[in-house]
Structure formats: C-alpha cells, structure tokens
Design an enzyme around this catalytic site. Structure first.
Site, PDB file in Angstrom:
ATOM      1  N   SER A 131      -5.766  -3.580  -7.864  1.00  0.00           N
ATOM      2  CA  SER A 131      -4.510  -4.517  -7.305  1.00  0.00           C
ATOM      3  C   SER A 131      -5.043  -5.409  -5.992  1.00  0.00           C
ATOM      4  O   SER A 131      -6.070  -5.246  -5.511  1.00  0.00           O
ATOM      5  CB  SER A 131      -3.418  -3.710  -6.982  1.00  0.00           C
ATOM      6  OG  SER A 131      -3.732  -2.884  -5.781  1.00  0.00           O
ATOM      7  N   LYS A 132      -4.287  -6.318  -5.850  1.00  0.00           N
ATOM      8  CA  LYS A 132      -4.581  -7.423  -4.666  1.00  0.00           C
ATOM      9  C   LYS A 132      -4.635  -6.400  -3.430  1.00  0.00           C
ATOM     10  O   LYS A 132      -5.045  -7.149  -2.707  1.00  0.00           O
ATOM     11  CB  LYS A 132      -3.512  -8.250  -4.888  1.00  0.00           C
ATOM     12  CG  LYS A 132      -3.684  -9.290  -5.997  1.00  0.00           C
ATOM     13  CD  LYS A 132      -2.650 -10.550  -5.828  1.00  0.00           C
ATOM     14  CE  LYS A 132      -2.904 -11.468  -7.164  1.00  0.00           C
ATOM     15  NZ  LYS A 132      -1.810 -12.561  -7.154  1.00  0.00           N
TER      16      LYS A 132
END
Length: 352
Positions: A131-132
């Site tokens: 994920s970011k």
C-alpha cells in the site's frame, strides 16, 4: 465478452477498413493505431518463472499509438530496447501480460528477443499489494532516518531472493558474489518494517567506532561531538535499544543533560518516600567513599541485597536518567563516572 466469461479484447470493428479510408476518417473522428495481433500461440523462457505460454487469440488487436506522433508504451519500449541494445528485461510480474504483446511486435519488426525475468511483487504485511503508506518513504528518507546502507541492501535483496545457504545476514560483498536471477522466488515477498529495524540494529551493533562517529554526526547536537570518547561509550551502552540513528539523541540524551522529572518517579511502587530518600542517601555515601566505579557497583549491589533491589535500583535509575526506561543503573554509573553520578543523586535527594 466479460458477461460470457471471455477475456475482453477488441472486436475487430475497424480492422478491415481500407487504409486510405481510415486515414480520411481519422481527420474528423476519434482514431487510434492498432497492431494486427497474430492468433498464434507461443512461449518465452523466463529466467525466474521458466516456460511462459501465451496466446495471441486472447489478446485481440492492441493499441500501439494514439496517432503517428503519439506512440504508446508497448510499442515504444520495443523500439527503445532495440535501439539501446538491451539484452535483459528485468521487471515486475505485473508486466507479464505486456511481454507477450511486445514479443509479437518484436517478431513483426524482425527484432531479436531479449531475455526476460519477471520479479515477484512486494507485498504488505497483510500479503496484499504494497500500500501507499509503505511507499511514501524514498531510500533517501530511510537514510535520513538513520538506516545504514548495509542494512537496507541486506533487507531489499532478501525481498524475493535467497542465497544458497539460508541466512538472514548477508554482506554487500556476498550479495555481489552470490546473486543470480535463477534464485529469485516466484511468490510475492512481504515488506516487513520490523525486519528492517532488526537488520539495522544488527549492523549498528557491528559497526566500528570510526564509522559510528562518521554516521552519527547528522543526528546529534554539535556539542556532543566534542566528547567523542564519551559519545562512543554512550552509544555502546544504548546499542541494544536503538533501531536507527535518528532515535539515538532522544534515547541517550539524558547522558549529556539530565531531563526534568517529578519526585514521584523516584518512588518504587508503594514504598514510603522517606525510605527511598534514605536509600538514595546510602547510595550517595557509597559513591563518596569509593574511588573507582567497580567498587561503587559492588557496594551498591550489596546495598540492594540488604534493602531490596527495587527500592535501591529503581530510584537510582531515575535519579541518574530522569526516566523510567533506560539501561541498568549500574551501567549508567559506569558511563557517567562517579562524580556525575554523585551530582545527580544529590539532586534526587533534594527533590524528595
């Protein structure tokens, strides 16, 4: 096509339009340039995944340009790789679907096929695509946070690759010597921040004094650097608790300047204040009477056996560090020296 469970592909609506007619219509209508994909099947040999089959019939005619001056990715990289004489294309497994398209284009133009290696994707701790929140830090950010080069390379190289002898610690030199694409795993690799912290802690413990002094300059006040021997002694005692260099000044700051703390912190559990104060006075007597640290440590240990370890060591720890979490009080005495230890114990007695 999707509703029928088929792979979506171009329906060939404009495939057979005469090129002159197409050029004329493109002046007034939205248009793209497509590649007439062969319906043949084939395969390529991936260095990591072995034989990978593909079927042109499932692809349909792919778009290779928006217009004559706007080539798109799958066409452009085929040209670029050939022009730059690329021999090995190494990229993420999410490009597998692009590789078959690019091979068809290479064959149509008559370009030689490069070697391919598709790396496993890096996954988050939940084993889903990273994920970011894990991608918001660059390598430079990690460097600025006090992560060592050796730790970061060790961590990254083990994301999807393993040496012949299974081990967690591998030097940069050994990576250069041992790394092969054939030993890259097919499955996704989990990005584990705790493992990076553990590796960085290991390399910090192993680092030579000269390297620590060089690296730590960016993370401590300039005044600390004037006391290099003391700084190294403090670093040595705090090494087990440090995950990266940016934590050092906060964790070890009390060695250089005793922080403010409340008198209540000095009290061990429900012990009477008078008893704690009495124990600190006895500790002060020990420090005054002893000429060397070893003798002071032995005498304080004996006092703790007589009065209770918690009621002696706890107030001494707080008196010396101003904190409830720190290295052991006897270690702090050894690092600070008897003179500074006496000064801090006097302050604690005065607080009580």
């Amino acid at each position: 096509q999707l509703s029928q469970g088929l792979p979506p592909k171009y329906g060939e609506k404009c495939r057979h339009i005469d090129p002159k007619e197409a050029a004329k219509r493109a002046k007034n209508e939205p248009a793209v340039i497509r590649f007439k994909t062969p319906t043949t099947q084939g395969h390529f040999q991936d260095i990591i995944r072995g034989k990978v089959a593909y079927n042109g019939e499932l692809l349909g005619d792919i778009i290779i340009a928006k217009g004559l001056s706007e080539p798109l990715y799958n066409f452009a990289v085929v040209i670029d790789d050939h022009e730059m004489e690329i021999t090995h294309v190494i990229r993420g497994e999410d490009h597998l679907s692009n590789t078959q398209k690019q091979i068809f284009i290479q064959e149509a133009i008559g370009f030689p096929r490069p070697h391919y290696a598709h790396l496993p994707l890096i996954l988050g701790p939940d084993r889903k695509k990273l994920s970011k929140r894990y991608l918001d830090k660059s390598l430079l950010d990690y460097k600025k946070s006090g992560y060592l080069r050796e730790a970061m390379i060790n961590f990254l190289v083990l994301l999807g690759w393993h040496p012949t002898e299974d081990r967690e610690i591998i030097s940069v030199e050994d990576v250069i010597k041992e790394f092969t694409l054939e030993r890259v795993q097919k499955g996704g690799a989990v990005f584990n921040p705790e493992k990076l912290d553990w590796l960085n802690s290991f390399y910090l413990k192993e680092a030579a004094d000269e390297k620590i002094l060089e690296l730590i300059q960016l993370f401590v006040p300039a005044a600390w650097l004037k006391k290099k021997d003391f700084l190294l002694k403090v670093f040595s005692i705090e090494k087990p608790r440090i995950k990266n260099l940016s934590e050092f000044s906060d964790i070890a700051g009390f060695f250089f300047e005793l922080p403010e703390y409340s008198p209540e912190m000095l009290v061990w559990k429900n012990a009477p204040k008078d008893r704690i104060k009495s124990n600190l006075e006895k500790i002060l007597d020990v420090l005054v009477s002893q000429e060397d640290v070893r003798g002071a440590q032995e005498a304080i240990t004996k006092l703790a056996e007589e009065e209770g370890r918690g009621e002696v060591f706890w107030p001494l720890r707080v008196a010396l560090s101003g904190r409830d979490a720190s290295p052991g009080p006897l270690e702090i005495v050894d690092t600070l020296g008897i003179k500074e230890a006496m000064s801090r114990v006097r302050k604690a007695i005065k607080k009580l």
